[in-house]
Scaffold this motif. Structure first.
Motif, PDB file in Angstrom:
ATOM      1  N   THR A 122       0.828  -1.197   0.000  1.00 18.61           N
ATOM      2  CA  THR A 122       0.000   0.000   0.000  1.00 18.61           C
ATOM      3  C   THR A 122       0.866   1.253   0.000  1.00 18.61           C
ATOM      4  OG1 THR A 122      -1.976   0.997   1.020  1.00 18.61           O
ATOM      5  CG2 THR A 122      -0.233   0.265   2.523  1.00 18.61           C
ATOM      6  N   SER A 123       0.224   2.382  -0.302  1.00 18.89           N
ATOM      7  CA  SER A 123       0.906   3.676  -0.180  1.00 18.89           C
ATOM      8  C   SER A 123      -0.113   4.709   0.296  1.00 18.89           C
ATOM      9  CB  SER A 123       1.554   4.075  -1.514  1.00 18.89           C
ATOM     10  OG  SER A 123       0.632   4.005  -2.569  1.00 18.89           O
ATOM     11  N   GLY A 124       0.373   5.909   0.566  1.00 18.99           N
ATOM     12  CA  GLY A 124      -0.514   6.883   1.175  1.00 18.99           C
ATOM     13  C   GLY A 124      -1.044   6.333   2.491  1.00 18.99           C
ATOM     14  N   PHE A 125      -0.153   5.700   3.229  1.00 21.32           N
ATOM     15  CA  PHE A 125      -0.483   4.969   4.460  1.00 21.32           C
ATOM     16  C   PHE A 125      -0.317   5.972   5.608  1.00 21.32           C
ATOM     17  CE2 PHE A 125       1.030   1.028   7.065  1.00 21.32           C
ATOM     18  CZ  PHE A 125      -0.210   0.896   7.630  1.00 21.32           C
ATOM     19  N   GLU A 126      -1.444   6.579   6.010  1.00 21.21           N
ATOM     20  CA  GLU A 126      -1.350   7.780   6.831  1.00 21.21           C
ATOM     21  C   GLU A 126      -1.672   7.575   8.301  1.00 21.21           C
ATOM     22  OE1 GLU A 126      -2.473  11.410   5.398  1.00 21.21           O
ATOM     23  OE2 GLU A 126      -2.778  10.769   3.331  1.00 21.21           O
ATOM     24  N   TYR A 127      -1.300   8.582   9.063  1.00 24.48           N
ATOM     25  CA  TYR A 127      -1.544   8.574  10.506  1.00 24.48           C
ATOM     26  C   TYR A 127      -3.000   8.240  10.842  1.00 24.48           C
ATOM     27  CZ  TYR A 127      -2.713  10.481  15.072  1.00 24.48           C
ATOM     28  OH  TYR A 127      -3.213  10.639  16.335  1.00 24.48           O
ATOM     29  N   GLU A 128      -3.934   8.916  10.177  1.00 19.87           N
ATOM     30  CA  GLU A 128      -5.344   8.715  10.526  1.00 19.87           C
ATOM     31  C   GLU A 128      -5.746   7.255  10.313  1.00 19.87           C
ATOM     32  OE1 GLU A 128      -7.083  11.263  11.770  1.00 19.87           O
ATOM     33  OE2 GLU A 128      -5.482  12.700  11.383  1.00 19.87           O
ATOM     34  N   THR A 129      -5.212   6.658   9.256  1.00 16.34           N
ATOM     35  CA  THR A 129      -5.515   5.266   8.939  1.00 16.34           C
ATOM     36  C   THR A 129      -4.898   4.331   9.968  1.00 16.34           C
ATOM     37  OG1 THR A 129      -5.506   5.867   6.600  1.00 16.34           O
ATOM     38  CG2 THR A 129      -5.276   3.518   7.129  1.00 16.34           C
ATOM     39  N   VAL A 130      -3.649   4.610  10.307  1.00 17.98           N
ATOM     40  CA  VAL A 130      -2.950   3.774  11.295  1.00 17.98           C
ATOM     41  C   VAL A 130      -3.689   3.843  12.633  1.00 17.98           C
ATOM     42  CG1 VAL A 130      -0.804   3.515  12.600  1.00 17.98           C
ATOM     43  CG2 VAL A 130      -0.729   4.000  10.141  1.00 17.98           C
ATOM     44  N   TRP A 131      -4.144   5.041  12.982  1.00 16.19           N
ATOM     45  CA  TRP A 131      -4.936   5.178  14.209  1.00 16.19           C
ATOM     46  C   TRP A 131      -6.261   4.406  14.108  1.00 16.19           C
ATOM     47  CZ3 TRP A 131      -9.845   7.323  13.927  1.00 16.19           C
ATOM     48  CH2 TRP A 131     -10.567   7.190  15.117  1.00 16.19           C
ATOM     49  N   ALA A 132      -6.989   4.611  12.971  1.00 18.12           N
ATOM     50  CA  ALA A 132      -8.348   4.070  12.855  1.00 18.12           C
ATOM     51  C   ALA A 132      -8.366   2.550  13.025  1.00 18.12           C
ATOM     52  CB  ALA A 132      -8.960   4.451  11.508  1.00 18.12           C
ATOM     53  N   PHE A 133      -7.353   1.887  12.429  1.00 10.33           N
ATOM     54  CA  PHE A 133      -7.285   0.428  12.527  1.00 10.33           C
ATOM     55  C   PHE A 133      -6.348  -0.023  13.644  1.00 10.33           C
ATOM     56  CE2 PHE A 133      -8.174   0.957   7.838  1.00 10.33           C
ATOM     57  CZ  PHE A 133      -9.495   0.580   7.933  1.00 10.33           C
ATOM     58  N   GLY A 134      -5.588   0.901  14.210  1.00 15.57           N
ATOM     59  CA  GLY A 134      -4.606   0.555  15.233  1.00 15.57           C
ATOM     60  C   GLY A 134      -5.154   0.727  16.634  1.00 15.57           C
ATOM     61  N   SER A 135      -4.757   1.791  17.307  1.00 16.75           N
ATOM     62  CA  SER A 135      -5.151   1.951  18.712  1.00 16.75           C
ATOM     63  C   SER A 135      -6.671   1.971  18.873  1.00 16.75           C
ATOM     64  CB  SER A 135      -4.538   3.222  19.297  1.00 16.75           C
ATOM     65  OG  SER A 135      -5.010   4.365  18.623  1.00 16.75           O
ATOM     66  N   ASN A 136      -7.367   2.473  17.880  1.00 17.60           N
ATOM     67  CA  ASN A 136      -8.828   2.524  17.954  1.00 17.60           C
ATOM     68  C   ASN A 136      -9.437   1.134  18.115  1.00 17.60           C
ATOM     69  OD1 ASN A 136     -11.412   3.796  17.725  1.00 17.60           O
ATOM     70  ND2 ASN A 136     -11.502   3.184  15.580  1.00 17.60           N
ATOM     71  N   LEU A 137      -8.774   0.135  17.496  1.00 20.31           N
ATOM     72  CA  LEU A 137      -9.288  -1.244  17.549  1.00 20.31           C
ATOM     73  C   LEU A 137      -8.400  -2.146  18.403  1.00 20.31           C
ATOM     74  CD1 LEU A 137     -10.131  -1.744  13.721  1.00 20.31           C
ATOM     75  CD2 LEU A 137     -11.609  -0.855  15.532  1.00 20.31           C
TER      76      LEU A 137
END
Lengths: 74, 579
Positions: free
Chosen positions: B316-331
């Protein structure tokens, strides 16, 4: 006394290996920065216990200190 | 002469118009919001023939000024029912600008059962064609087929299965300079609007077109030189973002105690360092990916990257902070490869990553998925591919819809759009923006994280109330103006800290168009845009009561700072300009 210190991004190489640092009574974040040999001009933000309390606040035993260069994103 | 291209998706008529009258001199969000305000009935159903999809490069897009290749996509949002501007990178915008097309307007709606069409634009004109073999494909396969058919130099705007099936969380994807459809107009479900018009893709070939001339070439050149210096000299745009990408924020937002964790239960994630920008760059380098790249030609900031899987293959590319958060600490997911796969799936399905992350949190709240289980989250998300899969249909419709389907009452949305990666209780400036922007829950519309956490452009306590209404209001005005220019919003880090930056931007616009545009005109532009947007929302039925955060933010303390959300709806009205 002992505090917890983390250094991030370009400053991570200055972090104490186990994440803790022995400091003198009355030491401030500026003293911590000097003790870790971090060039002062590279430090933009210091958090003490998650708050931007400035670099001259007197630190307490077990404080959590985070040291950052200029950072942005979003 | 700058022109508008109006496309009727039902009778297939395509007409060029001059950009005159109420649209003269507008670009980007200025144009998309003005067209929506004037031409879309505010009370219409967003998927009806009355809604329109507008695509507009910014005023400076297509010029040599750095970081001006962004694009605005507008319409009445299928997700929120408000006006919407969603901003994207990719190569598409500069190609439109090179052809002197300042806007595309997709209108009307084909009869039910009509086939999907692709709009092809080149120097000879524009036509709607049927390419049945790309219908139903993910955006990666669809764009690969389109490059085969039209050549590798075209720019592509495409929806995935989610948009085709008018799912409310669907995005519109744009190809980047490497041809990957990883750049998204993600927010607000505009992919569903494009899907409702039965347009699968828009392909633009600008070869053979002559880019518009600058009105004062020398003055423009001088201003563009100074502009590049401003960006290169600032430590955030010149060093921080290029080195680590936007996920550099994970550690600092965590340290500040405002990284939403387990659906906004805590502001700290004990495994934050496993998903940080530092860790991402370590993986990228180890696997021979690309740690810094731009989303469009002429980008100095280079916050994007190509992320490879453990076998060294592009993922993937355009792999951004908001995405990392949304699937990361959020879940509570801490395996960065699982997060990268969820990002890839969203880009391919054509789903907004922020909305989808918070949707999966609703599935976890409902017991459909275990917290922290990345592999099961991947399995569930893949079900969105199949239009007949009812659970996939629910998930594709976003956070609010999924919460309603399963009786979840902890729903982090404003105007049905999910909140992004900063807990508003411990970053109150951005909380004001979430509550009051015409876009629904959105951080980019007034990014007070700058002043609350990053100490760029000021220093305002994120935990207290003082100053946060005012800063959000000012940032919302400035951001609307930035979104009209085609600038990447990240230029704001440098602009906020550099004295002559606004004058430099004004000089760029003046010398591009040969008119007297001043630094004061920048703020006026922002205010005009917000007036169009707020008045549209008012006429669509939105009131002050909609400008508030969900009540769990008011009732529950957020650790570690143990703070609540304490602005009243009445106080929040002061963050909005008067209409």
């Amino acid at each position: 006394m002992r505090i917890q210190v983390s250094c991030f991004a370009t400053l991570s190489r200055y972090a104490p290996t186990d994440g803790f640092l022995e400091i003198k009574e009355g030491a401030t974040p500026i003293d911590v920065i000097d003790q870790l040999s971090i060039p002062r001009e590279e430090v933009k933000i210091v958090f003490v216990n998650g708050q931007n309390s400035g670099k001259e606040i007197e630190l307490q035993e077990d404080d959590r200190v985070g040291i950052f260069p200029a950072i942005g994103g979003g | 002469m700058a022109k508008l291209l109006r496309i009727n998706s039902k009778n297939k008529k395509i007409a060029y118009e001059e950009l005159t009258g109420p649209y003269a001199g507008l670009g980007g969000r200025g144009l998309t919001s003005r067209v929506v305000r004037r031409e879309v009935p505010p009370a219409c159903h967003p998927l009806s023939a009355q809604n329109k999809l507008i695509v507009a490069p910014g005023l400076l897009t297509g010029t040599t000024a750095a970081n001006t290749g962004r694009l605005s996509v507008g319409g009445k949002s299928p997700l929120t029912g408000t006006i919407k501007e969603s901003n994207a990178g990719g190569t598409f915008s500069q190609k439109l600008a090179k052809m002197d097309i300042m806007g595309l307007i997709l209108e009307d709606k084909p009869d039910p059962g009509s086939p999907f069409q692709t709009l092809f634009i080149n120097k000879d004109g524009a036509e709607l064609i049927e390419i049945p073999e790309i219908t139903g494909l993910g955006t990666y396969d669809a764009s690969a087929r389109l490059f085969e058919k039209f050549g590798t130099k075209v720019g592509i705007m495409v929806i995935g299965p989610a948009g085709e099936n008018t799912r409310l969380a669907s995005s519109i994807q744009f190809t980047d300079p490497r041809g990957k459809p990883s750049r998204a107009a993600g927010r607000g479900g505009l992919g569903a609007l494009m899907g409702s018009k039965k347009i699968k893709a828009i392909v633009i070939d600008s070869e053979g077109s002559k880019a518009p001339e600058m009105a004062d070439r020398e003055a423009f050149k001088a201003a563009a030189k100074r502009w590049a210096e401003i960006l290169v000299n600032h430590p955030v745009t010149g060093q921080g973002l290029p080195s680590y990408g936007t996920s550099i924020l994970i550690n600092i937002i965590n340290e500040a105690g405002t990284l939403p964790t387990k659906n906004f239960r805590s502001g700290r994630f004990d495994k934050a360092s496993d998903i940080s920008g530092e860790k991402m760059v370590e993986f990228i380098n180890k696997r021979k990916g690309i740690a810094r790249e731009g989303c469009h030609a002429g980008c100095i900031i280079q916050c994007s990257q190509s992320y490879n899987d453990e076998n060294g293959e592009y993922l993937t590319s355009g792999f951004e902070y908001e995405t990392v958060w949304a699937f990361g600490s959020n879940l509570l997911i801490s395996d960065i490869d699982h997060i990268a796969m969820l990002d890839r799936l969203c880009d391919d399905l054509g789903l907004d990553t922020i909305e989808t992350g918070t949707t999966l949190a609703m599935a976890m709240e409902a017991g459909i998925l275990p917290w922290g289980d990345g592999l099961k989250a991947i399995e569930l998300l893949k079900r969105v591919h199949d239009p007949k899969d009812y659970l996939g249909a629910i998930i594709g419709n976003g956070t609010s819809f999924t919460a309603e389907a399963f009786g979840v009452d902890r729903v982090p949305v404003v105007k049905k759009q999910s909140l992004p990666a900063y807990d508003p209780r411990a970053a109150k400036g951005v909380g004001v923006t979430y509550a009051t922007t015409p876009m629904g829950g959105d951080h980019t519309a007034g990014y007070a994280i700058c002043q609350n956490i990053l100490k760029v452009g000021g220093d305002i306590d994120p935990l207290g109330k003082e100053g946060n209404i005012e800063i959000s209001k000012n940032l919302q005005i400035a951001t609307a103006a930035v979104d009209a220019t085609g600038f990447c919003l990240f230029v704001a880090f440098a602009v906020l800290d550099t004295d002559d930056s606004l004058d430099t931007i004004a000089k760029l616009i003046s010398s591009r168009f040969g008119k007297n545009f001043t630094a004061e005109d920048i703020a006026k532009t922002g205010i005009e845009i917000l007036k169009d947007e707020y008045s549209f929302n008012r006429d669509a039925g939105f009131t002050a009561a909609h400008d508030q955060l969900p009540d769990f933010f008011i009732n529950e303390e957020l650790p570690p700072h143990n703070v609540k959300w304490d602005f009243t709806a009445e106080e929040l009205q002061k963050a909005k300009i008067e209409i």
